[in-house]
Design an enzyme around this catalytic site. Structure first.
Site, mmCIF file in Angstrom:
data_model
loop_
_atom_site.group_PDB
_atom_site.id
_atom_site.type_symbol
_atom_site.label_atom_id
_atom_site.label_comp_id
_atom_site.label_asym_id
_atom_site.label_seq_id
_atom_site.Cartn_x
_atom_site.Cartn_y
_atom_site.Cartn_z
ATOM 1 N N GLY A 57 165.529 101.426 -7.424
ATOM 2 C CA GLY A 57 164.207 101.086 -7.929
ATOM 3 C C GLY A 57 163.122 101.679 -7.057
ATOM 4 O O GLY A 57 163.369 102.037 -5.899
ATOM 5 N N CYS A 84 170.968 101.885 -3.356
ATOM 6 C CA CYS A 84 169.636 102.279 -2.905
ATOM 7 C C CYS A 84 168.741 101.042 -2.738
ATOM 8 O O CYS A 84 168.971 100.236 -1.845
ATOM 9 C CB CYS A 84 169.045 103.309 -3.852
ATOM 10 S SG CYS A 84 167.641 104.216 -3.141
ATOM 11 N N TYR A 85 167.748 100.846 -3.591
ATOM 12 C CA TYR A 85 166.933 99.626 -3.529
ATOM 13 C C TYR A 85 167.835 98.398 -3.629
ATOM 14 O O TYR A 85 167.568 97.372 -2.996
ATOM 15 C CB TYR A 85 165.909 99.629 -4.654
ATOM 16 C CG TYR A 85 165.009 98.401 -4.694
ATOM 17 C CD1 TYR A 85 163.826 98.357 -3.966
ATOM 18 C CD2 TYR A 85 165.346 97.287 -5.459
ATOM 19 C CE1 TYR A 85 163.007 97.236 -3.987
ATOM 20 C CE2 TYR A 85 164.542 96.161 -5.491
ATOM 21 C CZ TYR A 85 163.367 96.140 -4.753
ATOM 22 O OH TYR A 85 162.563 95.022 -4.787
ATOM 23 N N HIS A 176 172.912 107.450 -4.337
ATOM 24 C CA HIS A 176 173.121 107.226 -5.775
ATOM 25 C C HIS A 176 174.459 107.852 -6.205
ATOM 26 O O HIS A 176 174.525 109.057 -6.454
ATOM 27 C CB HIS A 176 171.982 107.839 -6.589
ATOM 28 C CG HIS A 176 170.697 107.094 -6.474
ATOM 29 N ND1 HIS A 176 170.369 106.050 -7.309
ATOM 30 C CD2 HIS A 176 169.664 107.229 -5.603
ATOM 31 C CE1 HIS A 176 169.177 105.576 -6.968
ATOM 32 N NE2 HIS A 176 168.737 106.268 -5.934
ATOM 33 N N GLU A 178 175.865 107.529 -9.024
ATOM 34 C CA GLU A 178 175.890 107.777 -10.468
ATOM 35 C C GLU A 178 175.447 109.183 -10.850
ATOM 36 O O GLU A 178 175.726 109.642 -11.959
ATOM 37 C CB GLU A 178 175.016 106.745 -11.203
ATOM 38 C CG GLU A 178 173.534 106.795 -10.879
ATOM 39 C CD GLU A 178 173.169 105.910 -9.691
ATOM 40 O OE1 GLU A 178 171.982 105.550 -9.582
ATOM 41 O OE2 GLU A 178 174.061 105.593 -8.878
ATOM 42 N N ASP A 233 174.440 109.955 -35.872
ATOM 43 C CA ASP A 233 174.316 108.502 -35.688
ATOM 44 C C ASP A 233 174.358 107.750 -37.016
ATOM 45 O O ASP A 233 175.148 106.823 -37.194
ATOM 46 C CB ASP A 233 173.020 108.163 -34.947
ATOM 47 C CG ASP A 233 172.932 108.843 -33.592
ATOM 48 O OD1 ASP A 233 173.993 109.206 -33.054
ATOM 49 O OD2 ASP A 233 171.810 109.022 -33.085
ATOM 50 N N LYS A 375 175.439 107.953 -26.923
ATOM 51 C CA LYS A 375 175.664 109.058 -27.868
ATOM 52 C C LYS A 375 177.098 109.583 -27.806
ATOM 53 O O LYS A 375 177.725 109.821 -28.845
ATOM 54 C CB LYS A 375 174.690 110.202 -27.569
ATOM 55 C CG LYS A 375 174.707 111.326 -28.583
ATOM 56 C CD LYS A 375 173.990 110.930 -29.842
ATOM 57 C CE LYS A 375 173.806 112.096 -30.788
ATOM 58 N NZ LYS A 375 172.953 111.750 -31.938
#
Length: 519
Positions: A57, A84-85, A176, A178, A233, A375
């Site tokens: 964040g 992180c945060y 991070h 990710e 979709d 997606k």
């Protein structure tokens, strides 16, 4: 309906929180993102997560009123991973100390974490020869770890880059994992979900059966209408709902005359011939093209198309009679973005994800069977449902269609030229085996004519621009690095095969500063 083990991601406002969820879904773990202010004690009791992740964040934990999780989260007895945060929040909450960032301790971008401490911790046993590349983005840093924690990794700007309290199964990292700039971040997540006891039961096969049961329970014997755009979709949503309720579903496909070459026929054929789904093919191309005549402003184009679509859809949906539900292909990113981190309304969801105003206007309830999926998961579900691979893997196509690939005034002549040029371009990309490497590719016809020479004669025809980009989610994009040989061959084919174009250019603008589409 099966109750999957669930992982809770508490969002503190990071721009990459969605990537955490994507990484976990790739590991067949069901997770949900919720903003920190929505995670109350009552919410925790109801959600009953098997594990929790604190996102990054932009705030500082030293600021009074900064975002915090409820204290009850630490008493759940489940593994927690702070990022992180999220690491700084955990340390501050549990008795550690965070200091304001200084130039010497701030880290932004690629960094290297070195192993510290003794032994090889289960969660972080992913170092390569004691040194690992990671992605840092922090100003503040942990100055003193909380009681019970030990240091497992350090970096020049983060002496407590990796910390752990194995007894309580609390883990925290300053980087991070990710993002793809942390190459072995996936391994960290794999270890974390294994430590938490997840079995990887979040599969598209299971989701398909559960979604069908859920649709049947929600709809009963009522009728459902689905606004079919021809995109992935809405098509996957339609096939899934039809499998659940059969002829109670009717699709309305509005053909606005701005589709690609043969697209309307392909969509209608697939749904009528292959899936035998009741379908109203509303050919309203004359209405749309008539209304767009003389219009050159891109915003006016979009608003005109959006308003007409709603009017036309409502008119044809009335032919169904007695419909109580409207089906939409809403995806999980749309759901996340509909509630901003600050708790206020976010930017409006794009029109092709939400038929604005229709449920209220028509008194319909919504059926959104894809609202828990990303997606790539929708594409996987499409494969599970048996949709053709060539259809599922199609590049995204904007709701306003070719209107926004035709800068300036739209004419039937320019649209026909554009369709033919686009067909040649896509054929070239497929012929060279590049289609699946590219996120989106198309031709834009430019509002200028240029002088050319063909044979012994002078030409004065349109110029066009080829566009091809690579991307993960469309939020950022880089142009695709075609070879000069490919571009030369493609330009020659377009000029020779498409009457009305005598000059071809290639757009090498990335996003940002440009956008993917031209308008």
């Amino acid at each position: 309906m099966t109750q999957h083990d669930r992982l809770l991601i508490i969002d503190f406002g990071s721009q990459v929180t969605q990537l955490i969820a994507r990484r976990l879904r790739e590991l067949n773990v069901y997770c949900e993102i919720h903003p920190y202010q929505a995670v109350t004690d009552a919410f925790l009791a109801d959600f009953a997560p098997r594990a929790v992740i604190f996102s990054g964040g932009p705030d500082s934990v030293m600021r009074e009123g900064s975002p915090r999780p409820p204290r009850a989260v630490y008493d759940l007895g489940v593994p927690i991973l702070g990022i992180c945060y999220g690491q700084q929040v955990m340390m501050q909450d549990l008795g550690g100390r965070v200091e304001a960032g200084e130039h010497a301790t701030a880290e932004f971008g690629r960094a290297y974490v070195e192993q510290a401490g003794e032994g090889d911790d289960f969660l972080f046993g992913w170092f390569l020869e004691g040194r690992e590349q990671v992605w840092m983005s922090h100003g503040d840093h942990v100055a003193e770890i909380a009681p019970g924690f030990q240091v497992l990794g350090t970096s020049p700007g983060a002496p407590f880059a990796i910390t752990a309290d194995p007894a309580r199964r609390f883990y925290a990292v300053q980087f991070h994992p990710e993002v793809h700039h942390t190459p072995n971040g996936r391994t960290l997540y794999e270890n974390f979900v294994r430590l938490a006891g997840f079995t990887g039961d979040w599969t598209m096969g299971a989701y398909r059966e559960e979604a069908i049961a859920k649709i049947r329970a929600q709809v009963g014997d009522a009728k459902v209408i689905c606004g079919l755009s021809g995109g992935v979709d809405s098509s996957v949503a339609a096939v899934l709902i039809h499998e659940a309720i059969g002829d109670q579903l009717t699709c309305v496909f509005v053909d606005h005359g701005l589709l690609r070459q043969n697209e309307a026929q392909e969509v209608v054929s697939m749904f009528r011939d292959h899936y035998n789904i009741p379908l109203i093919h509303a050919d309203e191309s004359e209405l749309f093209l008539g209304a767009l005549e003389g219009v050159s402003d891109p915003e006016v184009k979009r608003k005109t198309i959006g308003k007409l679509f709603i009017d036309v859809f409502q008119k044809h949906a009335a032919e169904v009679g007695g419909a109580e539900f409207l089906a939409q292909g809403t995806l999980y990113p749309d759901v996340i973005e509909s509630v901003s981190f600050s708790g206020g309304p976010s930017v409006t969801i794009k029109s092709h994800h939400n038929v604005g105003g229709l449920p209220e206007k028509m008194g319909l309830k919504l059926v959104e069977p894809l609202r828990e999926l990303f997606k790539d998961e929708v594409r996987a579900l499409g494969h599970e449902l048996g949709l053709p691979a060539s259809f599922i893997g199609r590049h995204p196509f904007p709701g306003p269609g070719l209107a926004i690939r035709c800068p300036g005034e739209i004419t039937r002549e320019k649209l026909e030229i554009l369709r033919k040029a686009d067909a040649v371009y896509i054929d070239q990309i497929r012929k060279h085996g590049l289609y699946d490497e590219i996120w989106q590719a198309f031709v834009a016809i430019l509002p200028v004519r240029t002088v050319g020479v063909m044979g012994d004669g002078r030409t004065y025809d349109y110029a066009c621009a080829l566009r091809a980009v690579t991307s993960v989610d469309g939020m950022t994009a880089d142009y695709y690095p075609f070879t000069h040989e490919f571009l030369g061959e493609t330009a020659t084919r377009i000029i020779n095969e498409v009457k009305g174009i005598n000059r071809v250019t290639y757009d090498i603008t990335s996003k940002p500063p440009g956008t993917i589409e031209w308008e």
